[in-house]
Write a protein that holds these residues in place. Structure first.
Motif, PDB file in Angstrom:
ATOM      1  N   PRO A  31     -11.279 -34.097  -0.705  1.00 11.33           N
ATOM      2  CA  PRO A  31     -10.215 -33.389  -1.285  1.00 11.33           C
ATOM      3  C   PRO A  31     -10.053 -31.797  -0.609  1.00 11.33           C
ATOM      4  CG  PRO A  31     -11.255 -34.432  -3.138  1.00 11.33           C
ATOM      5  CD  PRO A  31     -12.068 -34.481  -2.042  1.00 11.33           C
ATOM      6  N   ASN A  32     -11.204 -31.365  -0.366  1.00 14.37           N
ATOM      7  CA  ASN A  32     -11.434 -29.816   0.123  1.00 14.37           C
ATOM      8  C   ASN A  32     -10.929 -29.899   1.528  1.00 14.37           C
ATOM      9  OD1 ASN A  32     -11.773 -28.640  -2.259  1.00 14.37           O
ATOM     10  ND2 ASN A  32     -13.913 -27.927  -1.673  1.00 14.37           N
ATOM     11  N   VAL A  33     -11.291 -31.116   2.355  1.00 15.81           N
ATOM     12  CA  VAL A  33     -10.935 -31.188   3.988  1.00 15.81           C
ATOM     13  C   VAL A  33      -9.359 -31.313   3.968  1.00 15.81           C
ATOM     14  CG1 VAL A  33     -11.345 -32.693   5.776  1.00 15.81           C
ATOM     15  CG2 VAL A  33     -13.362 -31.933   4.468  1.00 15.81           C
ATOM     16  N   ILE A  34      -8.968 -32.224   2.813  1.00 10.27           N
ATOM     17  CA  ILE A  34      -7.362 -32.293   3.192  1.00 10.27           C
ATOM     18  C   ILE A  34      -6.696 -31.172   2.852  1.00 10.27           C
ATOM     19  CG2 ILE A  34      -5.355 -33.464   1.731  1.00 10.27           C
ATOM     20  CD1 ILE A  34      -7.578 -35.832   1.185  1.00 10.27           C
ATOM     21  N   LYS A  35      -7.091 -30.257   1.948  1.00  8.02           N
ATOM     22  CA  LYS A  35      -6.658 -28.866   1.717  1.00  8.02           C
ATOM     23  C   LYS A  35      -6.618 -27.938   2.785  1.00  8.02           C
ATOM     24  CE  LYS A  35      -4.560 -25.746  -0.756  1.00  8.02           C
ATOM     25  NZ  LYS A  35      -3.146 -25.612  -0.771  1.00  8.02           N
ATOM     26  N   ALA A  36      -7.931 -27.966   3.415  1.00  6.67           N
ATOM     27  CA  ALA A  36      -8.030 -27.101   4.651  1.00  6.67           C
ATOM     28  C   ALA A  36      -7.354 -27.698   5.557  1.00  6.67           C
ATOM     29  CB  ALA A  36      -9.619 -27.284   4.908  1.00  6.67           C
ATOM     30  N   GLY A 128     -16.395 -30.943   7.513  1.00  7.92           N
ATOM     31  CA  GLY A 128     -16.956 -32.312   7.720  1.00  7.92           C
ATOM     32  C   GLY A 128     -18.316 -32.788   7.555  1.00  7.92           C
ATOM     33  N   VAL A 129     -18.708 -33.685   7.803  1.00 13.99           N
ATOM     34  CA  VAL A 129     -20.175 -34.437   7.789  1.00 13.99           C
ATOM     35  C   VAL A 129     -20.524 -34.568   9.238  1.00 13.99           C
ATOM     36  CG1 VAL A 129     -19.646 -35.159   5.397  1.00 13.99           C
ATOM     37  CG2 VAL A 129     -19.365 -36.704   7.243  1.00 13.99           C
ATOM     38  N   GLN A 130     -22.080 -34.601   9.244  1.00 12.48           N
ATOM     39  CA  GLN A 130     -22.959 -34.243   7.908  1.00 12.48           C
ATOM     40  C   GLN A 130     -23.544 -33.035   8.744  1.00 12.48           C
ATOM     41  OE1 GLN A 130     -25.920 -35.931   5.791  1.00 12.48           O
ATOM     42  NE2 GLN A 130     -26.822 -36.716   7.928  1.00 12.48           N
ATOM     43  N   THR A 131     -23.822 -32.033   7.756  1.00 14.31           N
ATOM     44  CA  THR A 131     -24.126 -30.605   8.143  1.00 14.31           C
ATOM     45  C   THR A 131     -25.392 -30.583   9.008  1.00 14.31           C
ATOM     46  OG1 THR A 131     -23.382 -30.139   5.701  1.00 14.31           O
ATOM     47  CG2 THR A 131     -24.690 -28.188   6.908  1.00 14.31           C
ATOM     48  N   PRO A 132     -26.382 -31.335   8.887  1.00  9.58           N
ATOM     49  CA  PRO A 132     -27.583 -31.150   9.726  1.00  9.58           C
ATOM     50  C   PRO A 132     -27.276 -31.629  11.226  1.00  9.58           C
ATOM     51  CG  PRO A 132     -28.178 -32.729   8.139  1.00  9.58           C
ATOM     52  CD  PRO A 132     -26.987 -32.109   7.826  1.00  9.58           C
ATOM     53  N   ASN A 133     -26.313 -32.476  11.103  1.00  7.36           N
ATOM     54  CA  ASN A 133     -26.203 -33.046  12.622  1.00  7.36           C
ATOM     55  C   ASN A 133     -24.750 -32.761  13.129  1.00  7.36           C
ATOM     56  OD1 ASN A 133     -28.409 -34.468  11.619  1.00  7.36           O
ATOM     57  ND2 ASN A 133     -27.442 -36.531  11.119  1.00  7.36           N
ATOM     58  N   CYS A 134     -24.038 -33.419  13.066  1.00 10.29           N
ATOM     59  CA  CYS A 134     -22.712 -33.153  13.686  1.00 10.29           C
ATOM     60  C   CYS A 134     -22.085 -31.782  13.710  1.00 10.29           C
ATOM     61  CB  CYS A 134     -21.643 -34.045  13.392  1.00 10.29           C
ATOM     62  SG  CYS A 134     -22.076 -35.959  13.908  1.00 10.29           S
ATOM     63  N   ILE A 135     -22.081 -31.145  12.315  1.00  9.09           N
ATOM     64  CA  ILE A 135     -21.842 -29.864  11.884  1.00  9.09           C
ATOM     65  C   ILE A 135     -22.700 -28.904  12.669  1.00  9.09           C
ATOM     66  CG2 ILE A 135     -21.191 -28.029  10.348  1.00  9.09           C
ATOM     67  CD1 ILE A 135     -19.398 -30.735  10.120  1.00  9.09           C
ATOM     68  N   LEU A 145     -21.834 -21.155  23.513  1.00  7.07           N
ATOM     69  CA  LEU A 145     -20.662 -20.995  24.533  1.00  7.07           C
ATOM     70  C   LEU A 145     -19.915 -19.646  24.186  1.00  7.07           C
ATOM     71  CD1 LEU A 145     -19.601 -24.622  24.457  1.00  7.07           C
ATOM     72  CD2 LEU A 145     -20.566 -23.480  26.563  1.00  7.07           C
ATOM     73  N   ASP A 146     -20.198 -18.649  23.183  1.00  8.78           N
ATOM     74  CA  ASP A 146     -19.872 -17.522  23.102  1.00  8.78           C
ATOM     75  C   ASP A 146     -18.375 -17.299  22.639  1.00  8.78           C
ATOM     76  OD1 ASP A 146     -21.973 -16.038  23.770  1.00  8.78           O
ATOM     77  OD2 ASP A 146     -21.176 -16.035  26.087  1.00  8.78           O
ATOM     78  N   TYR A 147     -18.171 -18.581  21.681  1.00  2.00           N
ATOM     79  CA  TYR A 147     -16.850 -18.403  20.882  1.00  2.00           C
ATOM     80  C   TYR A 147     -16.965 -17.205  19.897  1.00  2.00           C
ATOM     81  CZ  TYR A 147     -15.123 -22.791  22.646  1.00  2.00           C
ATOM     82  OH  TYR A 147     -14.703 -23.465  23.673  1.00  2.00           O
ATOM     83  N   ARG A 148     -15.703 -16.497  19.735  1.00  2.00           N
ATOM     84  CA  ARG A 148     -15.717 -15.254  19.250  1.00  2.00           C
ATOM     85  C   ARG A 148     -16.117 -15.307  17.716  1.00  2.00           C
ATOM     86  NH1 ARG A 148     -10.414 -12.323  19.432  1.00  2.00           N
ATOM     87  NH2 ARG A 148     -10.309 -12.818  17.460  1.00  2.00           N
ATOM     88  N   SER A 149     -15.662 -16.172  17.131  1.00  2.00           N
ATOM     89  CA  SER A 149     -15.705 -16.421  15.688  1.00  2.00           C
ATOM     90  C   SER A 149     -15.879 -17.959  15.394  1.00  2.00           C
ATOM     91  CB  SER A 149     -14.683 -15.970  14.894  1.00  2.00           C
ATOM     92  OG  SER A 149     -14.626 -16.283  13.538  1.00  2.00           O
ATOM     93  N   VAL A 150     -16.864 -18.251  14.680  1.00  2.58           N
ATOM     94  CA  VAL A 150     -17.259 -19.677  14.271  1.00  2.58           C
ATOM     95  C   VAL A 150     -17.341 -19.396  12.841  1.00  2.58           C
ATOM     96  CG1 VAL A 150     -18.735 -21.703  14.234  1.00  2.58           C
ATOM     97  CG2 VAL A 150     -18.250 -20.258  16.483  1.00  2.58           C
ATOM     98  N   SER A 151     -16.607 -20.450  12.053  1.00  3.21           N
ATOM     99  CA  SER A 151     -16.807 -20.621  10.433  1.00  3.21           C
ATOM    100  C   SER A 151     -16.892 -21.898  10.159  1.00  3.21           C
ATOM    101  CB  SER A 151     -15.348 -20.227   9.981  1.00  3.21           C
ATOM    102  OG  SER A 151     -15.308 -18.548  10.157  1.00  3.21           O
ATOM    103  N   VAL A 152     -17.792 -22.013   9.008  1.00  5.31           N
ATOM    104  CA  VAL A 152     -17.989 -23.402   8.440  1.00  5.31           C
ATOM    105  C   VAL A 152     -17.595 -23.327   7.170  1.00  5.31           C
ATOM    106  CG1 VAL A 152     -19.635 -25.176   7.869  1.00  5.31           C
ATOM    107  CG2 VAL A 152     -19.842 -24.047  10.221  1.00  5.31           C
ATOM    108  N   ILE A 153     -16.494 -24.038   6.620  1.00  6.20           N
ATOM    109  CA  ILE A 153     -16.163 -24.163   5.150  1.00  6.20           C
ATOM    110  C   ILE A 153     -17.326 -24.671   4.490  1.00  6.20           C
ATOM    111  CG2 ILE A 153     -14.434 -24.372   3.658  1.00  6.20           C
ATOM    112  CD1 ILE A 153     -12.339 -24.206   5.948  1.00  6.20           C
ATOM    113  N   VAL A 154     -17.920 -24.103   3.741  1.00  6.16           N
ATOM    114  CA  VAL A 154     -19.107 -24.427   3.008  1.00  6.16           C
ATOM    115  C   VAL A 154     -19.003 -25.436   1.911  1.00  6.16           C
ATOM    116  CG1 VAL A 154     -19.101 -22.921   1.158  1.00  6.16           C
ATOM    117  CG2 VAL A 154     -21.225 -23.696   1.811  1.00  6.16           C
ATOM    118  N   ASP A 155     -17.751 -25.499   1.371  1.00  3.41           N
ATOM    119  CA  ASP A 155     -17.429 -26.736   0.462  1.00  3.41           C
ATOM    120  C   ASP A 155     -16.348 -27.779   0.968  1.00  3.41           C
ATOM    121  OD1 ASP A 155     -15.491 -24.686   0.269  1.00  3.41           O
ATOM    122  OD2 ASP A 155     -15.221 -24.794  -1.772  1.00  3.41           O
ATOM    123  N   ALA A 156     -16.280 -27.728   2.389  1.00  2.39           N
ATOM    124  CA  ALA A 156     -15.571 -28.604   3.124  1.00  2.39           C
ATOM    125  C   ALA A 156     -16.496 -29.422   3.864  1.00  2.39           C
ATOM    126  CB  ALA A 156     -14.178 -28.220   3.681  1.00  2.39           C
TER     127      ALA A 156
END
Length: 190
Positions: A31-36, A128-135, A145-156
């Motif tokens: 549900p959080n991924v859908i909302k995001a 998405g999933v899974q935090t220790p692998n793909c994420i 690669l020097d992306y200026r900002s990288v965010s991971v939505i913790v509950d998504a």
């Protein structure tokens, strides 16, 4: 269009109870991924659907997973299989971009970096999933690669256990990655 991209990972093989690669925490975050995704679209943020699809014979899968594609078996996220489909509620819409990958990182052996550079995108938001692998692999490549900002939505995002998820979020935060909740990200100017 804003100068950032929203990336998501969600396959049936990782979410459904009978999925070949079930991630225990995955179902709870749908549900959080859908909302995001909805919030990203409302903001005009490009949604990039990073999907894992493999040759049905497993010829393009990591060596340690090849046994899952033995003769007569449909392996995880095999192209054309139910396990490779997006879970209910997640739909690729016109204007979104679909990227197929065969390894953990969305950047490894794909054209994602050149695609994002060409679109002038320098900020990423990841779910998405899974935090220790793909994420994690995608995030660390984005940082390298020097992306200026990288965010991971913790509950998504999710992992097989809350402890693994928290430990990986801690590591990512320590290299400058933002780790907002969905509510925090939704209210921000990110």
């Amino acid at each position: 269009m804003e100068s950032h991209s929203f990336t998501r990972y969600r396959h049936a093989d990782f979410i459904h109870e009978d999925g070949l690669m079930l991630v225990n925490g995955g179902r709870a975050i749908v549900p959080n991924v859908i909302k995001a995704v909805q919030v990203a679209r409302e903001r005009g943020i490009l949604v990039v659907w990073v999907v894992r699809e493999h040759d049905p014979l497993g010829r393009d899968v990591e060596h340690f997973r090849r046994h899952l594609y033995a003769a007569g078996k449909v392996g995880p996220t095999a192209k054309g299989s139910v396990g490779a489909e997006l879970v209910d509620g997640l739909v690729i819409k016109e204007g979104d971009y679909k990227l197929v990958k065969t390894r953990f990182s969305a950047f490894f052996a794909t054209h994602l970096h050149s695609f994002l550079q060409g679109a002038g995108i320098n900020k990423l938001v990841i779910t998405g999933v899974q935090t220790p692998n793909c994420i994690r692999q995608t995030v660390f490549d984005a940082v390298a690669l020097d992306y200026r900002s990288v965010s991971v939505i913790v509950d998504a995002t999710a992992a097989a256990s809350p402890e693994v998820h928290v430990a990986n979020m801690f590591d990512m935060k320590n290299v400058g990655v933002a780790t907002p909740t969905l509510q925090e990200w939704s209210k921000s100017n990110a």
